[in-house]
Design a protein around this motif. Structure first.
Motif, PDB file in Angstrom:
ATOM      1  N   THR A 167       0.804  -1.224   0.000  1.00  0.00           N
ATOM      2  CA  THR A 167       0.000   0.000   0.000  1.00  0.00           C
ATOM      3  C   THR A 167       0.840   1.277   0.000  1.00  0.00           C
ATOM      4  O   THR A 167       0.295   2.365  -0.093  1.00  0.00           O
ATOM      5  CB  THR A 167      -0.930   0.026   1.223  1.00  0.00           C
ATOM      6  N   TYR A 168       2.148   1.164   0.151  1.00  0.00           N
ATOM      7  CA  TYR A 168       3.006   2.345   0.136  1.00  0.00           C
ATOM      8  C   TYR A 168       4.392   1.911  -0.303  1.00  0.00           C
ATOM      9  O   TYR A 168       4.708   0.723  -0.372  1.00  0.00           O
ATOM     10  CB  TYR A 168       3.074   2.998   1.524  1.00  0.00           C
ATOM     11  N   SER A 169       5.238   2.892  -0.618  1.00  0.00           N
ATOM     12  CA  SER A 169       6.636   2.628  -0.959  1.00  0.00           C
ATOM     13  C   SER A 169       7.489   3.667  -0.249  1.00  0.00           C
ATOM     14  O   SER A 169       7.036   4.761   0.061  1.00  0.00           O
ATOM     15  CB  SER A 169       6.852   2.686  -2.470  1.00  0.00           C
ATOM     16  N   GLY A 170       8.728   3.340   0.046  1.00  0.00           N
ATOM     17  CA  GLY A 170       9.582   4.286   0.748  1.00  0.00           C
ATOM     18  C   GLY A 170       9.360   4.240   2.244  1.00  0.00           C
ATOM     19  O   GLY A 170       8.659   3.375   2.778  1.00  0.00           O
ATOM     20  N   SER A 171       9.963   5.208   2.942  1.00  0.00           N
ATOM     21  CA  SER A 171       9.948   5.182   4.404  1.00  0.00           C
ATOM     22  C   SER A 171       8.863   6.058   5.027  1.00  0.00           C
ATOM     23  O   SER A 171       8.602   5.953   6.218  1.00  0.00           O
ATOM     24  CB  SER A 171      11.315   5.632   4.940  1.00  0.00           C
ATOM     25  N   PHE A 214       3.081   7.015   6.573  1.00  0.00           N
ATOM     26  CA  PHE A 214       1.903   7.803   6.906  1.00  0.00           C
ATOM     27  C   PHE A 214       1.701   8.950   5.928  1.00  0.00           C
ATOM     28  O   PHE A 214       0.564   9.254   5.552  1.00  0.00           O
ATOM     29  CB  PHE A 214       2.013   8.328   8.338  1.00  0.00           C
ATOM     30  N   GLY A 215       2.786   9.585   5.500  1.00  0.00           N
ATOM     31  CA  GLY A 215       2.650  10.653   4.522  1.00  0.00           C
ATOM     32  C   GLY A 215       2.016  10.158   3.236  1.00  0.00           C
ATOM     33  O   GLY A 215       1.148  10.829   2.649  1.00  0.00           O
ATOM     34  N   GLU A 216       2.407   8.964   2.801  1.00  0.00           N
ATOM     35  CA  GLU A 216       1.855   8.414   1.563  1.00  0.00           C
ATOM     36  C   GLU A 216       0.412   7.958   1.745  1.00  0.00           C
ATOM     37  O   GLU A 216      -0.448   8.222   0.907  1.00  0.00           O
ATOM     38  CB  GLU A 216       2.728   7.250   1.096  1.00  0.00           C
ATOM     39  N   GLY A 218      -6.739   9.786  -0.757  1.00  0.00           N
ATOM     40  CA  GLY A 218      -8.029   9.756  -0.074  1.00  0.00           C
ATOM     41  C   GLY A 218      -8.531   8.355   0.237  1.00  0.00           C
ATOM     42  O   GLY A 218      -8.985   8.073   1.347  1.00  0.00           O
ATOM     43  N   ALA A 219      -8.463   7.449  -0.734  1.00  0.00           N
ATOM     44  CA  ALA A 219      -8.962   6.093  -0.525  1.00  0.00           C
ATOM     45  C   ALA A 219      -8.122   5.352   0.503  1.00  0.00           C
ATOM     46  O   ALA A 219      -8.646   4.669   1.387  1.00  0.00           O
ATOM     47  CB  ALA A 219      -8.988   5.332  -1.847  1.00  0.00           C
ATOM     48  N   LYS A 220      -6.793   5.489   0.398  1.00  0.00           N
ATOM     49  CA  LYS A 220      -5.914   4.821   1.356  1.00  0.00           C
ATOM     50  C   LYS A 220      -6.102   5.395   2.765  1.00  0.00           C
ATOM     51  O   LYS A 220      -6.069   4.662   3.750  1.00  0.00           O
ATOM     52  CB  LYS A 220      -4.451   4.948   0.921  1.00  0.00           C
ATOM     53  N   ASN A 243       3.611  -8.828  12.420  1.00  0.00           N
ATOM     54  CA  ASN A 243       2.751  -8.117  11.482  1.00  0.00           C
ATOM     55  C   ASN A 243       3.220  -6.679  11.270  1.00  0.00           C
ATOM     56  O   ASN A 243       3.247  -6.168  10.146  1.00  0.00           O
ATOM     57  CB  ASN A 243       1.309  -8.126  11.997  1.00  0.00           C
ATOM     58  N   LEU A 244       3.618  -6.018  12.346  1.00  0.00           N
ATOM     59  CA  LEU A 244       4.126  -4.647  12.227  1.00  0.00           C
ATOM     60  C   LEU A 244       5.390  -4.603  11.376  1.00  0.00           C
ATOM     61  O   LEU A 244       5.601  -3.664  10.598  1.00  0.00           O
ATOM     62  CB  LEU A 244       4.420  -4.083  13.617  1.00  0.00           C
ATOM     63  N   GLN A 245       6.230  -5.603  11.519  1.00  0.00           N
ATOM     64  CA  GLN A 245       7.456  -5.634  10.734  1.00  0.00           C
ATOM     65  C   GLN A 245       7.167  -5.874   9.257  1.00  0.00           C
ATOM     66  O   GLN A 245       7.914  -5.423   8.394  1.00  0.00           O
ATOM     67  CB  GLN A 245       8.393  -6.692  11.302  1.00  0.00           C
ATOM     68  N   LEU A 246       6.091  -6.582   8.976  1.00  0.00           N
ATOM     69  CA  LEU A 246       5.677  -6.777   7.588  1.00  0.00           C
ATOM     70  C   LEU A 246       5.000  -5.542   7.006  1.00  0.00           C
ATOM     71  O   LEU A 246       5.089  -5.282   5.806  1.00  0.00           O
ATOM     72  CB  LEU A 246       4.716  -7.959   7.501  1.00  0.00           C
ATOM     73  N   MET A 247       4.301  -4.770   7.860  1.00  0.00           N
ATOM     74  CA  MET A 247       3.428  -3.708   7.379  1.00  0.00           C
ATOM     75  C   MET A 247       4.042  -2.320   7.430  1.00  0.00           C
ATOM     76  O   MET A 247       3.553  -1.410   6.768  1.00  0.00           O
ATOM     77  CB  MET A 247       2.129  -3.696   8.198  1.00  0.00           C
ATOM     78  N   THR A 248       5.067  -2.091   8.242  1.00  0.00           N
ATOM     79  CA  THR A 248       5.588  -0.739   8.454  1.00  0.00           C
ATOM     80  C   THR A 248       7.096  -0.698   8.208  1.00  0.00           C
ATOM     81  O   THR A 248       7.780  -1.716   8.324  1.00  0.00           O
ATOM     82  CB  THR A 248       5.323  -0.263   9.890  1.00  0.00           C
ATOM     83  N   PRO A 249       7.637   0.481   7.895  1.00  0.00           N
ATOM     84  CA  PRO A 249       9.085   0.584   7.678  1.00  0.00           C
ATOM     85  C   PRO A 249       9.912   0.369   8.939  1.00  0.00           C
ATOM     86  O   PRO A 249      11.053  -0.091   8.866  1.00  0.00           O
ATOM     87  CB  PRO A 249       9.267   2.024   7.162  1.00  0.00           C
TER      88      PRO A 249
END
Length: 341
Positions: A128-132, A135-137, A142-144, A295-301
């Protein structure tokens, strides 16, 4: 698997390795709209197939399996929602968990399929996002943003009742929630304790969602929003600073830095409240919270769960004089850190 000495049989290995199958039963029921359909009343398997546009092959065993798990109730060929499905899987209910489970199905589930890659590289696997700047992305789309906010509120909603009573709000005048999203938690705290002067601090793109939500709750002007980055922008002072389901998104160094900033923003004699699914070896929730950490390690930078004793040490290092903790339920611990007058 259990932690007993009897866990060595093939049934235990298979149960752990194949646990994705019952999970997919529930997630697919949500995807198809099954629980929404049965909220209107019982239906036969044939009626369910017709109304949902399903094929005869597989649907009967799918419904029977959901009944065997207890998610559905069955009387011959007639199915109805079980109590848990009716309470938590029907859209529109106050306790609805479907937004969280939708994200679990469409975002978390594929990421867990790449767990090996995450362990080899240390890199997150969410699509759902790329880079670090996660939250900014997420918040700039809007949909995300809508999906993320709905998921976050599903996760925090079961804690709201406990948060209004697990801490003595009556002697406090002001509260600032860091990372409070569109203010759902703090709004309900204010409803229970209307004397509080309340502010949510989160990133500026959430302002519109916050304003609409406060209008829907009838709290416009009662809870304010401050668009800011809690790592770099000045924090408003208050009797109570609070942060929940949020410190897990960062590294230990970032957590220490945020706690230090919070200490300086808390008024003398005030408190800092932290709630998260913290790790406590030996507790019943330890394995579940380890899973949340993966799960957090999979989902967040940067994210990972952290130990309760670590959190208490960081708070004392920052200067808080009194640190205590209590359970909030749902595998979450509340830590209350007091600042000397």
């Amino acid at each position: 698997m259990t932690q007993s000495s009897e866990r060595g049989g093939p049934e235990d290995v298979l149960a752990a390795a194949m646990a994705f199958q019952p999970a997919k039963l529930v997630l697919t029921g949500l995807e198809l709209g099954l629980f929404r359909l049965l909220a209107d009343g019982p239906a036969t398997g044939a009626e369910i197939r017709r109304r949902l546009g399903l094929h005869a092959r597989g649907t009967g065993h799918f419904l029977a399996a959901l009944a065997e798990t207890g998610v559905l109730d069955r009387d011959g060929e007639v199915y109805r929602n079980g109590p848990a499905a009716q309470g938590f899987l029907v859209p529109g209910s106050d306790a609805y968990l479907g937004d969280f489970l939708h994200m679990a199905d469409t975002v978390m589930y594929p990421a867990w399929g790449r767990l090996g890659e995450a362990l080899r590289t240390g890199a997150p696997q969410a699509a759902t996002y790329s880079g670090s700047d996660m939250f900014g992305e997420l918040y700039s789309d809007g949909a995300k943003q809508n999906d993320f906010v709905a998921m976050a509120e599903n996760a925090s909603r079961p804690l709201i009742g406990a948060l209004t009573t697990a801490f003595d709000w009556t002697s406090r005048r002001s509260v600032v929630e860091l990372g409070g999203c569109r203010g759902n938690v703090l709004a309900h705290v204010v409803k229970a304790h209307p004397h509080l002067d309340a502010t949510v601090l989160d990133l500026p793109p959430l302002q519109g969602a916050f304003d609409r939500h406060m209008d829907d709750l009838g709290l416009t002007g009662r809870v304010r929003f401050r668009g800011a980055d809690f790592f770099t922008d000045p924090l408003p002072t208050a009797d109570v600073l609070a942060i929940g389901h949020c410190m897990v998104d960062w590294t230990d160094d970032q957590r220490r830095a945020l706690i230090t900033r919070a200490f300086h923003a808390v008024d003398p004699g005030g408190v800092f409240l932290v709630w998260d699914p913290m790790l406590v070896p030996g507790q019943d929730d330890y394995l579940r919270n380890l899973m949340r950490s993966i799960n957090l390690q999979l989902m967040t930078p940067h994210g990972t769960n952290y130990r309760l004793d670590q959190c208490e040490d960081w708070l004392r290092e920052a200067g808080f004089a009194h640190v205590e903790h209590r359970p909030l339920g749902h595998d979450v611990t509340l830590v209350v850190a007091g600042k000397a007058p």
